[in-house]
Design a protein around this motif. Structure first.
Motif, PDB file in Angstrom:
ATOM      1  N   LEU A 288    -104.715  -6.150   7.747  1.00 32.39           N
ATOM      2  CA  LEU A 288    -105.018  -4.729   7.906  1.00 32.39           C
ATOM      3  C   LEU A 288    -105.800  -4.471   9.186  1.00 32.39           C
ATOM      4  N   HIS A 289    -106.666  -5.401   9.556  1.00 34.34           N
ATOM      5  CA  HIS A 289    -107.400  -5.263  10.816  1.00 34.34           C
ATOM      6  C   HIS A 289    -106.432  -5.289  11.999  1.00 34.34           C
ATOM      7  N   ARG A 290    -105.451  -6.171  11.936  1.00 32.83           N
ATOM      8  CA  ARG A 290    -104.431  -6.249  12.998  1.00 32.83           C
ATOM      9  C   ARG A 290    -103.671  -4.919  13.088  1.00 32.83           C
ATOM     10  N   LEU A 291    -103.286  -4.365  11.953  1.00 35.12           N
ATOM     11  CA  LEU A 291    -102.601  -3.071  11.916  1.00 35.12           C
ATOM     12  C   LEU A 291    -103.458  -1.991  12.575  1.00 35.12           C
ATOM     13  N   GLU A 292    -104.723  -1.926  12.210  1.00 34.62           N
ATOM     14  CA  GLU A 292    -105.602  -0.878  12.739  1.00 34.62           C
ATOM     15  C   GLU A 292    -105.882  -1.077  14.231  1.00 34.62           C
ATOM     16  N   GLU A 293    -105.958  -2.318  14.698  1.00 35.06           N
ATOM     17  CA  GLU A 293    -106.123  -2.567  16.137  1.00 35.06           C
ATOM     18  C   GLU A 293    -104.930  -2.035  16.928  1.00 35.06           C
ATOM     19  N   ILE A 294    -103.741  -2.334  16.444  1.00 37.56           N
ATOM     20  CA  ILE A 294    -102.529  -1.872  17.122  1.00 37.56           C
ATOM     21  C   ILE A 294    -102.483  -0.350  17.110  1.00 37.56           C
ATOM     22  N   PHE A 295    -102.749   0.238  15.964  1.00 37.98           N
ATOM     23  CA  PHE A 295    -102.724   1.688  15.837  1.00 37.98           C
ATOM     24  C   PHE A 295    -103.761   2.348  16.748  1.00 37.98           C
ATOM     25  N   TYR A 296    -104.973   1.843  16.743  1.00 37.77           N
ATOM     26  CA  TYR A 296    -106.048   2.467  17.521  1.00 37.77           C
ATOM     27  C   TYR A 296    -105.756   2.407  19.018  1.00 37.77           C
ATOM     28  N   ALA A 297    -105.184   1.317  19.479  1.00 36.11           N
ATOM     29  CA  ALA A 297    -104.800   1.224  20.890  1.00 36.11           C
ATOM     30  C   ALA A 297    -103.766   2.293  21.229  1.00 36.11           C
ATOM     31  N   LYS A 298    -102.831   2.529  20.322  1.00 36.33           N
ATOM     32  CA  LYS A 298    -101.813   3.572  20.539  1.00 36.33           C
ATOM     33  C   LYS A 298    -102.456   4.951  20.612  1.00 36.33           C
ATOM     34  N   VAL A 299    -103.383   5.226  19.704  1.00 40.44           N
ATOM     35  CA  VAL A 299    -104.051   6.531  19.652  1.00 40.44           C
ATOM     36  C   VAL A 299    -104.798   6.812  20.951  1.00 40.44           C
ATOM     37  N   LEU A 300    -105.541   5.824  21.420  1.00 40.93           N
ATOM     38  CA  LEU A 300    -106.350   6.022  22.624  1.00 40.93           C
ATOM     39  C   LEU A 300    -105.491   6.206  23.872  1.00 40.93           C
ATOM     40  N   ALA A 301    -104.253   5.724  23.835  1.00 37.79           N
ATOM     41  CA  ALA A 301    -103.346   5.867  24.977  1.00 37.79           C
ATOM     42  C   ALA A 301    -102.429   7.089  24.859  1.00 37.79           C
ATOM     43  N   ASP A 302    -102.505   7.795  23.755  1.00 35.68           N
ATOM     44  CA  ASP A 302    -101.586   8.890  23.494  1.00 35.68           C
ATOM     45  C   ASP A 302    -102.185  10.223  23.936  1.00 35.68           C
ATOM     46  N   PRO A 303    -101.486  10.976  24.797  1.00 31.73           N
ATOM     47  CA  PRO A 303    -102.046  12.239  25.291  1.00 31.73           C
ATOM     48  C   PRO A 303    -102.228  13.306  24.220  1.00 31.73           C
ATOM     49  N   VAL A 304    -101.481  13.226  23.127  1.00 26.25           N
ATOM     50  CA  VAL A 304    -101.612  14.212  22.054  1.00 26.25           C
ATOM     51  C   VAL A 304    -102.846  13.911  21.186  1.00 26.25           C
ATOM     52  N   LEU A 305    -103.096  12.628  20.918  1.00 25.22           N
ATOM     53  CA  LEU A 305    -104.177  12.249  20.009  1.00 25.22           C
ATOM     54  C   LEU A 305    -105.480  11.872  20.700  1.00 25.22           C
ATOM     55  N   GLN A 306    -105.399  11.395  21.913  1.00 28.71           N
ATOM     56  CA  GLN A 306    -106.607  10.943  22.589  1.00 28.71           C
ATOM     57  C   GLN A 306    -107.716  11.996  22.600  1.00 28.71           C
ATOM     58  N   PRO A 307    -107.413  13.295  22.781  1.00 30.03           N
ATOM     59  CA  PRO A 307    -108.495  14.286  22.754  1.00 30.03           C
ATOM     60  C   PRO A 307    -109.290  14.295  21.447  1.00 30.03           C
ATOM     61  N   LEU A 308    -108.658  13.933  20.339  1.00 36.14           N
ATOM     62  CA  LEU A 308    -109.380  13.869  19.066  1.00 36.14           C
ATOM     63  C   LEU A 308    -110.304  12.660  18.986  1.00 36.14           C
ATOM     64  N   PHE A 309    -109.923  11.590  19.679  1.00 37.50           N
ATOM     65  CA  PHE A 309    -110.642  10.324  19.566  1.00 37.50           C
ATOM     66  C   PHE A 309    -111.545  10.036  20.761  1.00 37.50           C
ATOM     67  N   GLY A 310    -111.406  10.815  21.818  1.00 38.11           N
ATOM     68  CA  GLY A 310    -112.229  10.596  23.011  1.00 38.11           C
ATOM     69  C   GLY A 310    -111.966   9.228  23.611  1.00 38.11           C
TER      70      GLY A 310
ATOM     71  N   VAL B 181    -112.183   0.638  14.621  1.00 38.36           N
ATOM     72  CA  VAL B 181    -111.165  -0.236  14.023  1.00 38.36           C
ATOM     73  C   VAL B 181    -111.696  -0.847  12.730  1.00 38.36           C
ATOM     74  N   GLU B 182    -112.939  -1.266  12.751  1.00 42.11           N
ATOM     75  CA  GLU B 182    -113.533  -1.845  11.551  1.00 42.11           C
ATOM     76  C   GLU B 182    -113.595  -0.807  10.426  1.00 42.11           C
ATOM     77  N   HIS B 183    -114.004   0.414  10.755  1.00 36.98           N
ATOM     78  CA  HIS B 183    -114.078   1.472   9.744  1.00 36.98           C
ATOM     79  C   HIS B 183    -112.691   1.818   9.197  1.00 36.98           C
ATOM     80  N   LEU B 184    -111.694   1.880  10.066  1.00 38.75           N
ATOM     81  CA  LEU B 184    -110.322   2.127   9.615  1.00 38.75           C
ATOM     82  C   LEU B 184    -109.851   1.002   8.687  1.00 38.75           C
TER      83      LEU B 184
END
Length: 146
Positions: free
Chosen positions: A11-33, A40-43
């Motif tokens: 699950l940590h591996r899943l959340e690491e991959i997902f979080y990297a995608k979010v931070l690189a995504d122009p639609v979602l990055q504004p929500l995550f700064g 990742v640990e909290h997710l």
């Protein structure tokens, strides 16, 4: 579901991959700064608890934390849909089980969670918050088993 997924490491591996995608995504990055090192640990804690694993999210952060981090974000439909799409992409890339019952349960869990987050992000006061007040325990048939 927690054991079937492969426990904390998977699950940590899943959340690491997902979080990297979010931070690189122009639609979602504004929500995550710029991101937060503990996110990742909290997710991972949240997903693990939702899937029947240890209750670390509830014990260490508590559900009110989850409500507060979404308050006033005004999550759009586009952002909600993008979050779901990136999560499912990350699931495919993470080497977690790819059997259809598991993938369906994860998809339904993410759809439910994004609906809760979106509602809470738009709530003007506590009366408009989603009634969910604890980390949901997700079942194989996709029903929320709080």
């Amino acid at each position: 579901m927690y054991e079937h997924a492969g426990g904390d490491a998977a699950l940590h591996r899943l959340e690491e991959i997902f979080y990297a995608k979010v931070l690189a995504d122009p639609v979602l990055q504004p929500l995550f700064g710029a991101g937060q090192p503990q996110h990742v640990e909290h997710l991972t804690w949240f997903t693990a608890e939702s899937f029947g694993g240890p209750a670390r999210f509830t014990e260490k952060l508590g559900f009110p934390h989850l409500v507060e981090v979404h308050r006033n974000l005004e999550i759009s439909d586009e952002q909600r849909e993008r979050f779901e799409a990136l999560y499912l992409e990350a699931l495919e890339e993470s080497a977690l089980p790819d059997d259809e019952p598991f993938k369906r349960a994860v998809r339904e869990h993410v759809e439910f969670g994004t609906a809760v987050a979106q509602q809470n992000s738009r709530a003007r006061d506590d009366s408009e918050l989603h009634p969910l007040d604890a980390v949901p325990r997700w079942t194989w048939d996709g029903e929320d088993a709080i």
